[in-house]
Design a protein around this motif. Sequence first.
Motif, PDB file in Angstrom:
ATOM      1  N   ARG A  22       0.836  -1.192   0.000  1.00 52.64           N
ATOM      2  CA  ARG A  22       0.000   0.000   0.000  1.00 52.64           C
ATOM      3  C   ARG A  22       0.871   1.242   0.000  1.00 52.64           C
ATOM      4  NH1 ARG A  22      -4.760  -1.777   4.372  1.00 52.64           N
ATOM      5  NH2 ARG A  22      -5.406  -3.650   3.236  1.00 52.64           N
ATOM      6  N   LYS A  23       0.306   2.339  -0.492  1.00 52.13           N
ATOM      7  CA  LYS A  23       1.088   3.567  -0.589  1.00 52.13           C
ATOM      8  C   LYS A  23       1.467   4.115   0.780  1.00 52.13           C
ATOM      9  CE  LYS A  23      -0.771   5.004  -5.059  1.00 52.13           C
ATOM     10  NZ  LYS A  23      -1.478   6.073  -5.815  1.00 52.13           N
ATOM     11  N   ARG A  24       0.635   3.860   1.763  1.00 50.66           N
ATOM     12  CA  ARG A  24       0.922   4.332   3.115  1.00 50.66           C
ATOM     13  C   ARG A  24       0.672   3.203   4.108  1.00 50.66           C
ATOM     14  NH1 ARG A  24      -1.606   8.563   0.566  1.00 50.66           N
ATOM     15  NH2 ARG A  24      -0.463  10.544   0.478  1.00 50.66           N
ATOM     16  N   GLU A  29      -0.825  -6.804   1.090  1.00 49.17           N
ATOM     17  CA  GLU A  29      -1.782  -7.844   0.730  1.00 49.17           C
ATOM     18  C   GLU A  29      -1.050  -8.987   0.054  1.00 49.17           C
ATOM     19  OE1 GLU A  29      -6.238  -7.096  -0.424  1.00 49.17           O
ATOM     20  OE2 GLU A  29      -4.973  -5.626  -1.424  1.00 49.17           O
ATOM     21  N   LEU A  30      -1.390 -10.218   0.425  1.00 43.42           N
ATOM     22  CA  LEU A  30      -0.937 -11.413  -0.264  1.00 43.42           C
ATOM     23  C   LEU A  30      -2.116 -11.944  -1.067  1.00 43.42           C
ATOM     24  CD1 LEU A  30       1.069 -13.192   2.568  1.00 43.42           C
ATOM     25  CD2 LEU A  30       2.002 -12.067   0.555  1.00 43.42           C
ATOM     26  N   ARG A  31      -1.936 -12.075  -2.373  1.00 39.97           N
ATOM     27  CA  ARG A  31      -3.042 -12.455  -3.242  1.00 39.97           C
ATOM     28  C   ARG A  31      -2.711 -13.732  -4.004  1.00 39.97           C
ATOM     29  NH1 ARG A  31      -4.283  -6.459  -5.839  1.00 39.97           N
ATOM     30  NH2 ARG A  31      -5.121  -5.505  -3.947  1.00 39.97           N
ATOM     31  N   ASP A  32      -3.625 -14.676  -3.948  1.00 38.68           N
ATOM     32  CA  ASP A  32      -3.491 -15.918  -4.686  1.00 38.68           C
ATOM     33  C   ASP A  32      -4.156 -15.739  -6.051  1.00 38.68           C
ATOM     34  OD1 ASP A  32      -3.715 -18.448  -5.788  1.00 38.68           O
ATOM     35  OD2 ASP A  32      -4.187 -19.429  -3.883  1.00 38.68           O
ATOM     36  N   PRO A  33      -3.397 -15.728  -7.146  1.00 36.36           N
ATOM     37  CA  PRO A  33      -3.993 -15.437  -8.456  1.00 36.36           C
ATOM     38  C   PRO A  33      -4.841 -16.567  -9.022  1.00 36.36           C
ATOM     39  CG  PRO A  33      -1.703 -16.048  -8.716  1.00 36.36           C
ATOM     40  CD  PRO A  33      -1.947 -15.976  -7.230  1.00 36.36           C
ATOM     41  N   TYR A  39      -5.057 -12.010   1.541  1.00 39.07           N
ATOM     42  CA  TYR A  39      -4.806 -11.957   2.976  1.00 39.07           C
ATOM     43  C   TYR A  39      -4.037 -10.675   3.293  1.00 39.07           C
ATOM     44  CZ  TYR A  39      -5.843 -16.966   2.659  1.00 39.07           C
ATOM     45  OH  TYR A  39      -6.445 -18.173   2.410  1.00 39.07           O
ATOM     46  N   THR A  40      -4.225 -10.187   4.505  1.00 41.76           N
ATOM     47  CA  THR A  40      -3.517  -8.993   4.956  1.00 41.76           C
ATOM     48  C   THR A  40      -2.388  -9.396   5.888  1.00 41.76           C
ATOM     49  OG1 THR A  40      -5.507  -7.651   4.786  1.00 41.76           O
ATOM     50  CG2 THR A  40      -3.730  -6.789   6.152  1.00 41.76           C
ATOM     51  N   LEU A  41      -1.213  -8.799   5.651  1.00 42.78           N
ATOM     52  CA  LEU A  41      -0.032  -9.088   6.451  1.00 42.78           C
ATOM     53  C   LEU A  41       0.575  -7.777   6.917  1.00 42.78           C
ATOM     54  CD1 LEU A  41       2.058 -11.235   7.433  1.00 42.78           C
ATOM     55  CD2 LEU A  41       3.217 -10.935   5.240  1.00 42.78           C
ATOM     56  N   SER A  42       0.890  -7.690   8.202  1.00 43.58           N
ATOM     57  CA  SER A  42       1.511  -6.488   8.750  1.00 43.58           C
ATOM     58  C   SER A  42       3.021  -6.663   8.781  1.00 43.58           C
ATOM     59  CB  SER A  42       0.990  -6.227  10.175  1.00 43.58           C
ATOM     60  OG  SER A  42       1.660  -5.124  10.742  1.00 43.58           O
ATOM     61  N   LEU A  43       3.732  -5.710   8.174  1.00 44.44           N
ATOM     62  CA  LEU A  43       5.194  -5.774   8.107  1.00 44.44           C
ATOM     63  C   LEU A  43       5.781  -4.449   8.581  1.00 44.44           C
ATOM     64  CD1 LEU A  43       5.672  -7.525   4.635  1.00 44.44           C
ATOM     65  CD2 LEU A  43       5.676  -8.579   6.887  1.00 44.44           C
ATOM     66  N   PRO A  44       5.855  -4.219   9.868  1.00 44.18           N
ATOM     67  CA  PRO A  44       6.355  -2.931  10.354  1.00 44.18           C
ATOM     68  C   PRO A  44       7.807  -2.665   9.990  1.00 44.18           C
ATOM     69  CG  PRO A  44       6.141  -4.509  12.149  1.00 44.18           C
ATOM     70  CD  PRO A  44       5.475  -5.118  10.964  1.00 44.18           C
ATOM     71  N   GLU A  45       8.565  -3.729   9.707  1.00 44.66           N
ATOM     72  CA  GLU A  45       9.977  -3.535   9.366  1.00 44.66           C
ATOM     73  C   GLU A  45      10.168  -2.824   8.028  1.00 44.66           C
ATOM     74  OE1 GLU A  45       8.558  -6.351  10.126  1.00 44.66           O
ATOM     75  OE2 GLU A  45       9.588  -7.355  11.771  1.00 44.66           O
ATOM     76  N   LEU A  46       9.118  -2.746   7.218  1.00 42.31           N
ATOM     77  CA  LEU A  46       9.249  -2.179   5.880  1.00 42.31           C
ATOM     78  C   LEU A  46       8.972  -0.687   5.815  1.00 42.31           C
ATOM     79  CD1 LEU A  46       7.574  -4.921   3.678  1.00 42.31           C
ATOM     80  CD2 LEU A  46       9.903  -4.773   4.518  1.00 42.31           C
ATOM     81  N   PRO A 296       2.174  -2.680 -11.806  1.00 44.47           N
ATOM     82  CA  PRO A 296       2.417  -1.544 -10.909  1.00 44.47           C
ATOM     83  C   PRO A 296       3.668  -1.771 -10.066  1.00 44.47           C
ATOM     84  CG  PRO A 296       0.552  -2.861 -10.161  1.00 44.47           C
ATOM     85  CD  PRO A 296       0.908  -3.369 -11.522  1.00 44.47           C
ATOM     86  N   PRO A 297       4.445  -0.723  -9.807  1.00 48.11           N
ATOM     87  CA  PRO A 297       5.710  -0.865  -9.070  1.00 48.11           C
ATOM     88  C   PRO A 297       5.533  -1.390  -7.653  1.00 48.11           C
ATOM     89  CG  PRO A 297       5.596   1.259 -10.197  1.00 48.11           C
ATOM     90  CD  PRO A 297       4.238   0.646 -10.292  1.00 48.11           C
ATOM     91  N   GLN A 298       4.358  -1.211  -7.054  1.00 44.66           N
ATOM     92  CA  GLN A 298       4.163  -1.599  -5.660  1.00 44.66           C
ATOM     93  C   GLN A 298       3.726  -3.053  -5.500  1.00 44.66           C
ATOM     94  OE1 GLN A 298       2.400   0.571  -7.363  1.00 44.66           O
ATOM     95  NE2 GLN A 298       0.218   0.453  -6.936  1.00 44.66           N
ATOM     96  N   SER A 299       3.967  -3.895  -6.518  1.00 42.02           N
ATOM     97  CA  SER A 299       3.605  -5.309  -6.420  1.00 42.02           C
ATOM     98  C   SER A 299       4.728  -6.174  -6.974  1.00 42.02           C
ATOM     99  CB  SER A 299       2.308  -5.592  -7.186  1.00 42.02           C
ATOM    100  OG  SER A 299       2.469  -5.280  -8.553  1.00 42.02           O
ATOM    101  N   LEU A 300       4.824  -7.412  -6.459  1.00 42.98           N
ATOM    102  CA  LEU A 300       5.860  -8.342  -6.918  1.00 42.98           C
ATOM    103  C   LEU A 300       5.396  -9.769  -6.681  1.00 42.98           C
ATOM    104  CD1 LEU A 300       7.510  -9.491  -4.153  1.00 42.98           C
ATOM    105  CD2 LEU A 300       8.213  -7.108  -4.127  1.00 42.98           C
ATOM    106  N   TRP A 301       6.041 -10.704  -7.398  1.00 46.27           N
ATOM    107  CA  TRP A 301       5.717 -12.120  -7.277  1.00 46.27           C
ATOM    108  C   TRP A 301       6.615 -12.766  -6.231  1.00 46.27           C
ATOM    109  CZ3 TRP A 301       1.358 -13.659  -9.338  1.00 46.27           C
ATOM    110  CH2 TRP A 301       0.852 -12.976 -10.452  1.00 46.27           C
ATOM    111  N   LEU A 302       6.013 -13.635  -5.413  1.00 51.10           N
ATOM    112  CA  LEU A 302       6.725 -14.241  -4.306  1.00 51.10           C
ATOM    113  C   LEU A 302       6.237 -15.679  -4.135  1.00 51.10           C
ATOM    114  CD1 LEU A 302       8.818 -13.015  -2.279  1.00 51.10           C
ATOM    115  CD2 LEU A 302       6.936 -12.819  -0.651  1.00 51.10           C
TER     116      LEU A 302
END
Length: 316
Positions: A22-24, A29-33, A39-46, A296-302
């Motif tokens: 998210r921008k802020r 979000e983890l999305r199964d295509p 699913y929502t995941l909190s990553l305060p380290e980022l 979009p730059p704010q997404s990646l495959w994992l």
Amino acid sequence: SWREAAVSVRIVEKHPWLMCFRKRGNLVELRDPLHWTSYTLSLPELADSTVGYARDGWLLMNKTRSKDVFFFNPFSREVITLPECELDFDKIAFSCPPTSDNCVVVAIRFPDFSATISTCHPGDDKWVTATYPSYIRAHRRSNIVYQNDRFYCFSADGTLSSFNPSSCTWSYLCAPQLNCSYINDGNNARKETAVALAEKEGELFVIFRSSNERPMVYKLLVSLEEWEEMSTSTFDGLTIFVGFCNSELRTNLPWMRNSIYFSRFGYNRKHCVSYSFDESRYNPPKEWQNWIELCPPQSLWLDPPPKNVLSSLHNN
């Protein structure tokens, strides 16, 4: 029906998931295509960080407006720091998980007709930097991939360049020039051309997209003597997952064969935008005009999250 019956006993690869930032805030979000779940995941380290590269379940990140570069595992929350990177790099990648003894990180900047490359291993005190003549201009949207002890990137004129971190050698022409009608040059008036590199079991693939036309995919033959354009008959069940930061390849995924999946979810947020080579069309059938729309730059495959992590996440 025969293929459906075989699915239960077939050993297949797992398809990657999308991680969408998210921008802020620190929620992702983890999305199964395939199964249309998120699913929502909190990553305060980022906080205040951007992702430069991802593979093998690890993210390579750097702090905004900072020289800090570090590895982060979003599921174990493990952080591995690196020395400050003085190079204002255009692209960055790593060879294998940072927990491996032979992991190497490569950051590259492309001034006019040269390549400045910084390398570092987890545990090093500093980066090692050198500049090499290149004679080509790197494609501004090409990513970097690692394969067989080399890092590869694609140039704006259709040539493949490589860097060997063991011998510190740069080759600005390590394969024949690829003549593709989607490659921008001085005589090409296309609105936009984007290129993505991917590797799979010793083979290199390059994916082109221009405006709203069908993607074009080429495979570099093992002999490095020529590029082969992929078609419906030669895809042979291949599925390509293309993103802004990274791309992934899988084979024999049920119901996802012979397709390219982009990291943009459709407007109904139920499935990714894809292109089927069997049906020769995009799904959903919208005229996707540019690369940012699809990747979009704010997404990646994992790699998909482990079951113990998934059970603790909030299902959207």
